[in-house]
Design a protein around this motif. Sequence first.
Motif, short mmCIF file in Angstrom:
data_model
loop_
_atom_site.label_atom_id
_atom_site.label_comp_id
_atom_site.label_asym_id
_atom_site.label_seq_id
_atom_site.Cartn_x
_atom_site.Cartn_y
_atom_site.Cartn_z
N ILE A 8 16.49 -0.13 11.12
CA ILE A 8 17.92 -0.28 10.83
C ILE A 8 18.21 -1.14 9.60
N ILE A 9 17.19 -1.74 9.02
CA ILE A 9 17.40 -2.62 7.88
C ILE A 9 17.81 -1.82 6.64
N ARG A 10 18.85 -2.30 5.97
CA ARG A 10 19.32 -1.70 4.72
C ARG A 10 19.59 -2.83 3.73
N CYS A 11 19.66 -2.49 2.47
CA CYS A 11 19.97 -3.45 1.42
C CYS A 11 21.40 -3.95 1.62
N PRO A 12 21.60 -5.26 1.67
CA PRO A 12 22.95 -5.76 1.89
C PRO A 12 23.89 -5.56 0.69
N GLN A 13 23.32 -5.31 -0.48
CA GLN A 13 24.17 -5.12 -1.66
C GLN A 13 24.67 -3.70 -1.78
N CYS A 14 23.76 -2.71 -1.68
CA CYS A 14 24.16 -1.32 -1.90
C CYS A 14 24.09 -0.46 -0.64
N LYS A 15 23.58 -1.02 0.44
CA LYS A 15 23.41 -0.31 1.73
C LYS A 15 22.35 0.78 1.67
N GLY A 16 21.52 0.76 0.64
CA GLY A 16 20.44 1.73 0.50
C GLY A 16 19.21 1.34 1.30
N GLU A 17 18.24 2.23 1.34
CA GLU A 17 17.00 1.95 2.05
C GLU A 17 16.14 0.98 1.27
N VAL A 18 15.38 0.18 2.01
CA VAL A 18 14.43 -0.74 1.39
C VAL A 18 13.02 -0.33 1.81
N THR A 19 12.06 -0.63 0.95
CA THR A 19 10.68 -0.29 1.24
C THR A 19 9.86 -1.57 1.42
N ASP A 20 8.85 -1.48 2.27
CA ASP A 20 7.96 -2.62 2.52
C ASP A 20 7.02 -2.81 1.34
N VAL A 21 6.82 -4.06 0.98
CA VAL A 21 5.83 -4.39 -0.05
C VAL A 21 4.88 -5.39 0.58
N ALA A 22 3.61 -5.01 0.66
CA ALA A 22 2.60 -5.86 1.30
C ALA A 22 2.16 -6.98 0.37
N ALA A 23 1.80 -8.09 0.98
CA ALA A 23 1.25 -9.21 0.22
C ALA A 23 -0.09 -8.78 -0.36
N SER A 24 -0.45 -9.33 -1.49
CA SER A 24 -1.71 -8.95 -2.12
C SER A 24 -2.88 -9.30 -1.20
#
Length: 67
Positions: A15-31
């Motif tokens: 259910i998480i969306r970008c609070p600015q544009c309401k678009g989808e966000v993608t996971d970025v893993a730590a190195s």
Amino acid sequence: MSQSHQTIEPWLRGIIRCPQCKGEVTDVAASGGTEVAELRCDTCHLAYPVEGGVPVLLVDLARRTDG
């Protein structure tokens, strides 16, 4: 599940969306790992940190990404 891993619960991730544009966000893993380090919005070029498995979805704390 270990408390040291920064994973986001699947029900919350859905259910998480970008609070600015309401678009989808993608996971970025730590190195070098599988923990989620941040959630990135490719629409408004912001990256939101994940601290202890909790997404910090505050635009003021987001990092600008190169778009």
